[in-house]
Design a protein around this motif. Structure first.
Motif, PDB file in Angstrom:
ATOM      1  N   ARG A   1       0.835  -1.191   0.000  1.00 33.38           N
ATOM      2  CA  ARG A   1       0.000   0.000   0.000  1.00 33.38           C
ATOM      3  C   ARG A   1       0.876   1.250   0.000  1.00 33.38           C
ATOM      4  NH1 ARG A   1      -5.174  -1.213  -1.050  1.00 33.38           N
ATOM      5  NH2 ARG A   1      -6.131   0.124   0.519  1.00 33.38           N
ATOM      6  N   ILE A   2       0.411   2.262  -0.692  1.00 39.27           N
ATOM      7  CA  ILE A   2       1.116   3.538  -0.748  1.00 39.27           C
ATOM      8  C   ILE A   2       0.185   4.634  -0.236  1.00 39.27           C
ATOM      9  CG2 ILE A   2       2.505   2.771  -2.716  1.00 39.27           C
ATOM     10  CD1 ILE A   2       0.672   4.661  -4.449  1.00 39.27           C
ATOM     11  N   LYS A   3       0.727   5.822  -0.081  1.00 40.51           N
ATOM     12  CA  LYS A   3      -0.063   6.977   0.341  1.00 40.51           C
ATOM     13  C   LYS A   3      -0.477   7.778  -0.891  1.00 40.51           C
ATOM     14  CE  LYS A   3       1.680   9.231   3.794  1.00 40.51           C
ATOM     15  NZ  LYS A   3       2.588  10.167   4.502  1.00 40.51           N
ATOM     16  N   ALA A   4      -1.741   8.202  -0.896  1.00 45.18           N
ATOM     17  CA  ALA A   4      -2.246   8.986  -2.022  1.00 45.18           C
ATOM     18  C   ALA A   4      -3.266   9.997  -1.532  1.00 45.18           C
ATOM     19  CB  ALA A   4      -2.883   8.074  -3.070  1.00 45.18           C
ATOM     20  N   ALA A   5      -3.390  11.108  -2.290  1.00 47.87           N
ATOM     21  CA  ALA A   5      -4.446  12.095  -2.048  1.00 47.87           C
ATOM     22  C   ALA A   5      -5.598  11.741  -2.973  1.00 47.87           C
ATOM     23  CB  ALA A   5      -3.932  13.501  -2.326  1.00 47.87           C
ATOM     24  N   VAL A   6      -6.678  11.211  -2.403  1.00 52.24           N
ATOM     25  CA  VAL A   6      -7.783  10.685  -3.193  1.00 52.24           C
ATOM     26  C   VAL A   6      -8.969  11.652  -3.121  1.00 52.24           C
ATOM     27  CG1 VAL A   6      -9.316   8.715  -3.581  1.00 52.24           C
ATOM     28  CG2 VAL A   6      -7.004   8.343  -2.664  1.00 52.24           C
ATOM     29  N   SER A   7      -9.428  12.086  -4.298  1.00 54.96           N
ATOM     30  CA  SER A   7     -10.568  13.003  -4.388  1.00 54.96           C
ATOM     31  C   SER A   7     -11.867  12.206  -4.489  1.00 54.96           C
ATOM     32  CB  SER A   7     -10.433  13.898  -5.620  1.00 54.96           C
ATOM     33  OG  SER A   7      -9.275  14.702  -5.533  1.00 54.96           O
ATOM     34  N   TYR A   8     -12.813  12.495  -3.582  1.00 50.31           N
ATOM     35  CA  TYR A   8     -14.091  11.803  -3.568  1.00 50.31           C
ATOM     36  C   TYR A   8     -15.230  12.665  -4.116  1.00 50.31           C
ATOM     37  CZ  TYR A   8     -12.245   7.781  -1.111  1.00 50.31           C
ATOM     38  OH  TYR A   8     -11.542   6.643  -0.798  1.00 50.31           O
ATOM     39  N   ARG A   9     -15.148  13.934  -3.903  1.00 48.91           N
ATOM     40  CA  ARG A   9     -16.152  14.888  -4.401  1.00 48.91           C
ATOM     41  C   ARG A   9     -15.545  16.279  -4.208  1.00 48.91           C
ATOM     42  NH1 ARG A   9     -18.002  12.404  -0.025  1.00 48.91           N
ATOM     43  NH2 ARG A   9     -19.408  11.129  -1.286  1.00 48.91           N
ATOM     44  N   PRO A  10     -16.167  17.318  -4.777  1.00 47.52           N
ATOM     45  CA  PRO A  10     -15.609  18.657  -4.574  1.00 47.52           C
ATOM     46  C   PRO A  10     -15.364  18.955  -3.098  1.00 47.52           C
ATOM     47  CG  PRO A  10     -17.273  18.746  -6.264  1.00 47.52           C
ATOM     48  CD  PRO A  10     -17.299  17.345  -5.722  1.00 47.52           C
TER      49      PRO A  10
END
Length: 359
Positions: free
Chosen positions: A12-21
Motif C-alpha cells: 500500500r502507498i499513500k495517495a491524495a484521493v478526491s471523492y467529491r468537490p
C-alpha cells in the motif's frame, strides 16, 4: 502491506484521493505495478495547477471519483514493464507529458497530440501524481511521454516543466523578436512564465497587468518587467500611460477574463500577434469585439491549448538556465499529507507556484 485475495502481500502507498468537490482524503492505495508497455514512477514532486484547484472546488467530467489527480509530475523510474523501448532506465529522473493521443486521427499523425479529438490525460482520465507512486499507461510511454531530465535540472525546477511547456506552445505562435514590445494580462504563475520567456527573448518593454498588488510585486521582485495595476477599471488608459502612449507587438491574455481579450486588441500595433492563451468560462465564452481592428491592422490572433512533446524538451532546456528566476517561482511547498492546505493557499491567490513533496 496487507493480504491480497490470493494470499499475496499487497503493498500500500499513500495517495491524495478526491471523492467529491472539496473532499480529498490522504489514505492508503494499492501500489501500482508495471504491466506490458507500462512504467511506474516514484513521485518526487508534483506541482499544483489551476485546473487541479478547479477540480478540487467543482469537479470535472473526465475526473471520476474516487480519483488521484496531479499532472505536473517529476519522478524516478521505479519499474519498467515488458516491451518498453523508450530510452529510459530504472532510477532515472523523468518528467511526464500529460496528454495521450488516440494514435489514429489526423492530429496524432501530425504528432499534435494536444489537438486529438479523443485524447486522454494523466491526472484526469488516469491516476495522477498526488501519490507516492504513479503508473504511466502503455500508450503514453509509447508516445514518448516519459522524458528523462538532464542532470543539470534540479528536481524542483523540473516540476515547472509542464506549465512552462504550455507557455512555450503559446509563444511559438506569437514568435517574439528582440525589441518587440510585449504586454501580458495576468500575473499568476502562467503570466510570470510568459514574462520570463518574453524578457529572455529580448522584448522591451515587458509590461504585466493584474488587479493583485501582491502578484505584481513578484513581477518587479523577479525583474521581469513593468507592472500596471488595473483594479478599478480604465485598464486601456492605465496601460497606455505606463507604456508612454506606445502600443505593443505581442500581447498574451494569461487569465480567464473576457475583457482582457477585448483590451488586447485595442492595445496592439499593426502586424501584432495576440495569444488568447487562457480559456474563458464555457458558460460565458462569447466575446464582443471590433473585428475591423484585426482586419485593417493585420493583427494575428492565436489560441493555445496544452502542449506537445517538443515543448517539454524546450522547457527542460529553459529551466536549466541559471540566469532566469525559476527557483523563486516555487513559493510554497507542502507534504502530501497537507494537500488540502495547498489548495487553500492557491484559492487565496497566495504566492506563485505550489509544489507537493510526494516521496
Amino acid at each position: 502491506a496487507r493480504e491480497g485475495a490470493a494470499g499475496a502481500r499487497e503493498i500500500r502507498i499513500k495517495a491524495a484521493v478526491s471523492y467529491r468537490p472539496r473532499e480529498v482524503r490522504i489514505e492508503p492505495a494499492p501500489k501500482p505495478s508495471a504491466g506490458p508497455g507500462e512504467v511506474v514512477l516514484r513521485v518526487l514532486r508534483c506541482s499544483v495547477c489551476g485546473t487541479d484547484k478547479r477540480i478540487f472546488t467543482h469537479g470535472q467530467k473526465n475526473v471520476v471519483p474516487p480519483a488521484i489527480t496531479g499532472h505536473e509530475i517529476v519522478g524516478t523510474v521505479q519499474e519498467i514493464g515488458p516491451g518498453v523501448d523508450a530510452g529510459i532506465a530504472v532510477n532515472q529522473n523523468v518528467v511526464v507529458a500529460t496528454v495521450v493521443g488516440c494514435g489514429k486521427c489526423i492530429y496524432c499523425e501530425r504528432k499534435q497530440y494536444n489537438l486529438c479529438d479523443s485524447f486522454t490525460a494523466i491526472g484526469y482520465d488516469y491516476a495522477g501524481g498526488f501519490a507516492e507512486y504513479v503508473k504511466i499507461p502503455a500508450a503514453a510511454v509509447a508516445q514518448g511521454n516519459v522524458i528523462p531530465t538532464p542532470d543539470s535540472v534540479p528536481t524542483e525546477r523540473a516540476a515547472l516543466v509542464e506549465p512552462l511547456s504550455c507557455c512555450l506552445n503559446g509563444e511559438e505562435y506569437v514568435a517574439a523578436q528582440p525589441g518587440d514590445r510585449a504586454l501580458i494580462f495576468g500575473a499568476g504563475p502562467i503570466g510570470l512564465m510568459h514574462a520570463t520567456i518574453l524578457k529572455s527573448r529580448g522584448c522591451d518593454p515587458v509590461i504585466v497587468t493584474d488587479i493583485s498588488e501582491e502578484r505584481l510585486a513578484y513581477v518587479r521582485e523577479f525583474g521581469l518587467g513593468q507592472t500596471v495595476n488595473t483594479a478599478g477599471g480604465n485598464a486601456v488608459e492605465k496601460i497606455l500611460e505606463a507604456a508612454g502612449g506606445e502600443r505593443f507587438d505581442v500581447a498574451v491574455t494569461a487569465n480567464s477574463v473576457k475583457a482582457t481579450q477585448v483590451d488586447a486588441l485595442k492595445l496592439v500595433r499593426k502586424k501584432a500577434r495576440v495569444s488568447f492563451f487562457a480559456g474563458v468560462p464555457k458558460d460565458n465564452s462569447i466575446v464582443d469585439f471590433d473585428s475591423n481592428l484585426i482586419h485593417y491592422n493585420e493583427i494575428s490572433v492565436f489560441g493555445c491549448f496544452a502542449s506537445n512533446l517538443q515543448h517539454y524538451h524546450q522547457a527542460l532546456k529553459m529551466v536549466a538556465r541559471e540566469d532566469l528566476p525559476w527557483d523563486r517561482f516555487l513559493t510554497h511547498r507542502f507534504k502530501l499529507n497537507d494537500m488540502v492546505k495547498a489548495y487553500a493557499v492557491i484559492e487565496a491567490g497566495q504566492g506563485i507556484k505550489t509544489v507537493i513533496e510526494c516521496g
